[in-house]
Design an enzyme around this catalytic site. Structure first.
Site, PDB file in Angstrom:
ATOM      1  N   ALA A   1       3.735   0.149  -1.297  1.00  0.00           N
ATOM      2  CA  ALA A   1       3.214   1.515  -1.350  1.00  0.00           C
ATOM      3  C   ALA A   1       4.409   2.476  -1.359  1.00  0.00           C
ATOM      4  O   ALA A   1       5.493   2.130  -0.888  1.00  0.00           O
ATOM      5  CB  ALA A   1       2.332   1.776  -0.137  1.00  0.00           C
TER       6      ALA A   1
ATOM      7  N   GLY B   1       2.420  -3.501  -0.269  1.00  0.00           N
ATOM      8  CA  GLY B   1       1.278  -3.304  -1.165  1.00  0.00           C
ATOM      9  C   GLY B   1       1.436  -4.064  -2.478  1.00  0.00           C
ATOM     10  O   GLY B   1       0.438  -4.420  -3.112  1.00  0.00           O
TER      11      GLY B   1
END
Ligand code: HXC
Length: 259
Positions: free
Chosen positions: A67, A110
């Site tokens: 992320a 992520g």
């Protein structure tokens, strides 16, 4: 469709579409807009009858380094709750068509979690998988404690999540996280080849088979077997089942229509 952070194109083989994450300078860090674009692209491809399998890839250096830390750094818990980024991840998870991840370089945080949303992962020999959120004072939030543990078992998942250690493609393969390792120049071709092989099957059978395998993560064995059986019976209502079985008997190649 017009995207800023991904490229969406047909692959060079029929019925296969390619989504490429395209923030190379940021190692494909997954900002909110990029994730929204993946969601929108997958929804459109899921609704497109000409597409039967989807490949998601990054570039040689990074599938995705996680992320976007710069986007998250100043957020409060309330900001994060209101942004509700995980509804995007939930929508991605609901994609009906098979997704092949073509992973090279970093698949972190992520990025590793996005790879784990793929149904099959083809990795280059340079791929590295990790959940390094612990190094920045947080923990995985999009499946890194759950899907990873189910894939590789408690011992390795605990180590990765608590120490942040990256694992190599070899280690990921041995642990059951990925399907295949190929030389770096071949990982995308190999993923497209896998997608193409799946795209030649009955798309309805593929969809119900994917759904049934995923069900195993969310049900007791008895419930899962029951779910599997219903899907199995349902496929006898398709033209593709007649075509597939007749083609076998007639010793010819089946031509599946998705009906
Ligand atoms: C924002 C990132 C980024 C990230 C890399 N960059 N990862 N930007 N978010 N996750 C940026 C760097 O700031 C840098 O930008 C450029 O990409 C190149 O990265 P470098 O660090 O210079 O490259 P290198 O030295 O080769 O190191 C590669 C790396 C390192 C080991 C992958 O970048 C790294 O540790 N990245 C963070 C990995 C991580 O912690 N991921 C988990 C994030 S949290 P500039 O502008 O300086 O050139 C997470 C939670 C998920 O994923 C929750 C659910 C969504």
């Amino acid at each position: 469709m017009d995207f800023s952070f991904i490229l969406v194109n047909p692959a060079h083989v029929p019925h296969v579409a390619l989504i490429q994450l395209n923030r190379p300078k940021e190692l494909n860090a997954l900002n909110l807009q990029l994730m929204g674009e993946i969601r929108d692209a997958l929804k459109a491809l899921d609704e497109d009858d000409s597409v039967r399998a989807i490949v998601i890839t990054g570039n040689e250096r990074a599938f995705a380094a996680g992320a976007d830390i710069k986007q998250m750094a100043g957020k409060t818990a309330v900001d994060m709750l209101l942004i509700d980024q995980f509804s995007t991840w939930d929508a991605i998870r609901k994609t009906k068509k098979p997704i092949i991840g073509a992973v090279s370089g970093f698949a972190l945080g992520g990025g590793c979690e996005l790879a784990m949303l793929c149904d099959i992962i083809i990795a280059s020999e340079t791929a590295q998988f990790g959940q390094p959120e612990i190094n920045i004072g947080v923990m995985p939030g999009a499946g890194g404690t759950q899907r990873l543990t189910r894939a590789v078992g408690k011992a390795l998942a605990m180590e990765m999540v608590l120490s942040g250690r990256f694992i190599t493609a070899e280690e990921a393969k041995a642990a059951g996280l990925i399907n295949k390792i190929v030389p770096v120049e071949l990982y995308l071709d190999e993923a497209v080849k896998m997608a193409s092989a799946i795209a030649a099957k009955s798309p309805i059978a593929v969809q119900l088979a994917k759904e049934s395998v995923l069900k195993s993560f969310e049900s007791s064995l008895q419930e899962g077997l029951y779910f599997e059986r219903k899907n199995f019976y349902m496929l006898f209502a398709t033209e593709d089942q007649k075509e597939g079985m007749n083609a076998f008997v007639e010793k010819r190649k089946a031509d599946f229509k998705g009906r």
